[in-house]
Design an enzyme around this catalytic site. Structure first.
Site, PDB file in Angstrom:
ATOM      1  N   CYS A  96     -24.994  -9.517  21.773  1.00 35.58           N
ATOM      2  CA  CYS A  96     -24.415 -10.245  22.899  1.00 35.58           C
ATOM      3  C   CYS A  96     -23.037 -10.729  22.469  1.00 35.58           C
ATOM      4  O   CYS A  96     -22.913 -11.749  21.823  1.00 35.58           O
ATOM      5  CB  CYS A  96     -25.313 -11.410  23.272  1.00 35.58           C
ATOM      6  N   LEU A  97     -22.040  -9.946  22.786  1.00 33.80           N
ATOM      7  CA  LEU A  97     -20.680 -10.303  22.395  1.00 33.80           C
ATOM      8  C   LEU A  97     -19.768  -9.924  23.557  1.00 33.80           C
ATOM      9  O   LEU A  97     -19.811  -8.787  24.026  1.00 33.80           O
ATOM     10  CB  LEU A  97     -20.291  -9.533  21.125  1.00 33.80           C
TER      11      LEU A  97
END
Lengths: 157, 459
Positions: A96-97
Site C-alpha cells: 500500500c504505497l
C-alpha cells in the site's frame, strides 16, 4: 512488435540498472519487458529486517510509464525471501504505497526510484505488524494490486 | 543475468561512466526527457518550468493533466517551446558520436591531452577557466586525473606568456606578432599596434557551432487540434474525423477514441516542432502505433476502461456466464429440434450461418446486430462500449464455455459474444476519460471500483 514508449523506456532503464544499481538492490531477472524481479535489502541495521533479503516483482503494462507498474513482494523458500513485516505491506505481498497507485504515480518515477522508496519505507519502519484487516484481505482479495483502492492515510511513511 | 535482455545497443547516459569522461553522464542525463529517457524531441516547457518532449508531456497532460515531475496542474495550451534546449540537444546529439567514441577509446584516468585532440584540450581548459557552474561539472574528473590539469592550450585568448616559443621567430615589441628576424624592422615601421590575425584557425568546438543555424523564427504556427469531448461525440462523426485525416476508422469505439487521441497528440507535437514532419511521416507514426495496438488488442485492449480487470471480472461472473451459456445452449437445442422436425439437416446449415455471422460481426466491429441470439439484452452492447469483449476467456477462466476465436467453426454457440450476456449489464455511457475518484476506505480494498460501481470486477 513495434517499439512502443514502454519498451523503449524500459530498455533504457534496464541499461541503466544493469550498469549501476544502488546499494541494497540486485536485479534478479529481466527477460522481457513485462516482468522483472529485483532483490532488495535494507541498508541500515533495522532489527526488523536484519540479514533479510526481499524479492520484488514488477509487472509492466504497455502503458508504462504513463501507468504505474504493479509491484509486489513475493515469497520464496529457496533462497529465503520472506514478505517484510510492515504496517503497509499485506502478507500476500501487496504494497500500500501511494506511489504505486494511479493517483500517486508519475511518469518520471522509474524502477529504481520505486525500489529506493520501498527501501526507505522499510528503513523508517519500527512496527512489527501487518496492516489492519490483513487476514480478511488476504483471504478474500481476488483483485490485482492496481485495481485495489487504498486510502492513503499515513503520510509519515 | 545471462537470460536477461540484451541492452548493449541501448544508449543511456550511464554509458559515459565507462569512458574517460564520466562527468559527461550528467550532461547527457540533463538533455534527456524524464518521461521517455531519450534526448528531448521538440522540448516544451510547462508553466511550472519543467521541460519534456512535446509528445511526452502532451500524453501526460491528456492522461492526467498534471506535470509528471511536480504534480502541478497544467494544460496543453500553456506549453511553450523551449528553443534553447532544442538547440542544445541538436548540437549535443551531433557531437555525441565522435565525443563518445573518443572518450571510450581513451582509458579511464589516462590523460585526455595525450590523445592529441585540440578539441578535447580546449574543453578541459575551458572548464578550468570558466565560472563555478562548469567547475562543478568537471571537478569530479579533474580531481581524479591530475594530468588533465596541466593541459595547456596554445591558442586561447589569455594564454600569452613571457616565454618565447621556440619557433625560431621573434615577436614584434608593439603588437606581439611573431615574425622572422629579417621582417621585424620592416614591420615595426608600419605596425599599428593591433595584434596580427591568428594564423591558426580557432577550434570550431569553442566557437558557437550552431550560430549560423540558430533558430530565429518562432515555431511554425500550425493550428493545433483540440481533444474532443468523447462523451458528446458519436461514432459516425468520430469515424469521419479519422477518415478525413486518412486514418483507419475500424475497430471498437474504444480503439477509435484511442486512435484519435494518439493522432491529436502526434499532430500537436508536430505543430510544436521547428521543422514539422510531413503528413506522410505522421501517417507512418500512426501505422506504427496501429501495429503496437494489434499486440495490445489481443491482450484485451478492447476493454475501454483502462482499469478493468478481466480476470477478476471473469471470476466474479463465472457462474453467471456459465448459466447464460447453458440457457443459450438449451434454447438453441430446442430450436434445432424444432427445425429438425420441420426440415432435413438443419445442424450444418445452422452452423454455417452462425459461423458467417460471427465472422461478420467480428470484422464489422459491432457486436450483436447480425446475431439472432437468444438473449434479448444483447442490443445493449452497442451502447456499452466498455463491455469486456475478449478478456474473460483469454486467461482461461472459462475454458469450456469460451473457446478462443479460432475455434468458432467447431462451436455451435456464438461464444465470442458471451460478454454481452453479462449478468449485470448496464447501459452506462462511456466515461472512461473521467479520472478515478479517490477511494474513501481506510486501508481496505474497496468492494467496488470508482466510476463504474455497477460493473466492478471485484468481489
Amino acid at each position: 512488435m513495434a517499439t512502443t514508449l514502454a519498451t523503449k523506456r524500459l530498455s533504457k532503464e534496464l541499461a541503466k540498472i544493469t550498469d549501476i544499481m544502488p546499494d541494497g538492490l540486485t536485479l534478479v531477472s529481466a527477460t522481457d519487458f513485462t516482468s522483472w524481479t529485483i532483490d532488495l535489502t535494507v541498508l541500515d541495521a533495522n532489527p526488523l529486517y536484519l540479514n533479510q533479503t526481499f524479492r520484488l516483482k514488477f509487472l509492466f503494462s504497455d502503458k508504462y510509464p504513463m501507468e504505474p507498474p504493479e509491484v509486489v513482494f513475493v515469497s520464496l523458500h529457496e533462497p529465503p525471501r520472506p514478505i517484510p513485516m510492515h504496517p503497509h505491506i499485506y502478507s500476500n505481498g501487496i504494497i500500500c504505497l501511494d506511489l504505486l497507485g494511479q493517483n500517486g504515480w508519475s511518469p518520471v518515477q522509474n524502477v529504481q526510484s520505486i525500489c529506493v522508496s520501498l527501501q526507505s519505507m522499510l528503513t523508517g519502519n519500527s512496527k512489527n505488524e501487518r496492516p489492519e484487516g490483513d487476514t480478511a484481505f488476504v483471504a478474500t482479495n481476488r483483485q490485482r494490486p492496481r485495481d485495489i483502492n487504498f486510502y492513503y492515510h499515513d503520510d509519515k511513511v | 543475468m545471462d537470460a536477461n535482455l540484451n541492452t548493449e545497443n541501448v544508449m543511456d547516459s550511464t554509458d559515459w561512466n565507462d569512458t574517460a569522461l564520466p562527468a559527461f553522464e550528467q550532461v547527457d542525463a540533463a538533455l534527456r526527457c524524464r518521461v521517455c529517457k531519450d534526448f528531448y524531441e521538440t522540448p516544451m516547457i510547462t508553466s511550472c518550468a519543467h521541460t519534456f518532449c512535446s509528445r511526452c508531456i502532451r500524453r501526460c497532460l491528456t492522461d492526467k493533466g498534471i506535470c509528471p515531475v511536480c504534480n502541478t496542474k497544467d494544460q496543453e495550451m500553456k506549453l511553450r517551446p523551449n528553443l534553447a534546449i532544442g538547440e542544445l540537444v541538436d548540437a549535443f546529439a551531433k557531437a555525441w558520436r565522435s565525443a563518445f567514441d573518443l572518450a571510450k577509446s581513451a582509458t579511464k584516468g589516462c590523460s585526455v591531452a595525450s590523445l592529441g585532440s585540440g578539441k578535447r584540450k580546449r574543453v578541459v581548459e575551458a572548464q578550468t577557466d570558466e565560472g563555478p557552474f562548469k567547475k562543478t561539472r568537471a571537478s569530479g574528473r579533474r580531481t581524479r586525473s591530475s594530468t588533465q590539469q596541466s593541459v595547456t592550450i596554445p591558442d586561447s585568448d589569455d594564454d600569452y606568456t613571457d616565454e618565447e616559443p621556440e619557433d625560431g621567430l621573434v615577436s614584434c615589441p608593439i603588437c606581439q606578432g611573431r615574425m622572422s628576424v629579417q621582417d621585424v624592422q620592416k614591420h615595426i615601421d608600419k605596425c599599428d599596434g593591433l595584434p596580427p590575425p591568428r594564423k591558426k584557425t580557432p577550434i570550431p568546438a569553442i566557437q558557437h557551432p550552431v550560430f549560423p543555424t540558430r533558430i530565429t523564427k518562432p515555431p511554425s504556427k500550425l493550428t493545433t487540434l483540440a481533444h474532443p469531448h468523447y462523451g458528446l461525440l458519436k461514432d459516425g462523426p468520430l469515424r469521419k474525423k479519422l477518415t478525413d485525416q486518412g486514418l483507419r476508422a475500424d475497430g471498437s469505439r474504444a480503439l477509435l477514441e484511442k486512435r484519435w487521441t494518439e493522432f491529436v497528440i502526434a499532430y500537436n507535437a508536430n505543430c510544436d516542432s521547428i521543422i514539422p514532419k510531413s503528413k506522410l511521416e505522421l501517417k507512418k507514426h500512426m501505422e506504427k502505433w496501429e501495429r503496437a495496438q494489434t499486440v495490445h488488442d489481443r491482450e484485451g485492449a478492447m476493454i475501454a476502461d483502462k482499469e478493468f480487470d478481466g480476470r477478476a471480472w471473469a471470476m466474479k461472473h463465472d457462474n453467471g456466464f456459465k448459466k447464460l451459456i447453458e440457457d443459450a445452449k438449451r434454447k438453441l437445442t430446442a430450436k434445432d429440434t424444432q427445425q429438425q422436425a420441420e426440415m432435413g439437416s438443419p445442424e450444418q446449415r445452422n452452423r454455417d450461418t452462425m459461423f458467417n455471422s460471427t465472422i461478420k460481426t467480428t470484422v464489422a466491429g459491432s457486436h450483436s446486430q447480425h446475431l439472432q441470439h437468444p438473449q434479448s439484452n444483447m442490443t445493449q452492447t452497442q451502447t456499452t462500449p466498455r463491455a469486456p469483449i475478449l478478456k474473460p476467456y483469454e486467461n482461461g477462466t472459462l475454458p469450456a464455455a469460451a473457446p478462443p476465436p479460432n475455434q468458432y467453426s467447431d462451436n455451435l454457440f456464438p461464444s465470442t459474444h458471451t460478454h454481452s450476456l453479462k449478468p449485470s449489464d448496464t447501459s452506462q455511457p462511456p466515461d472512461e476519460y473521467d479520472p478515478p475518484l479517490p477511494s474513501q476506505l481506510q486501508h481496505t480494498p474497496t468492494p467496488t471500483r470508482p466510476g463504474s460501481s455497477q460493473q466492478g470486477p471485484c468481489r
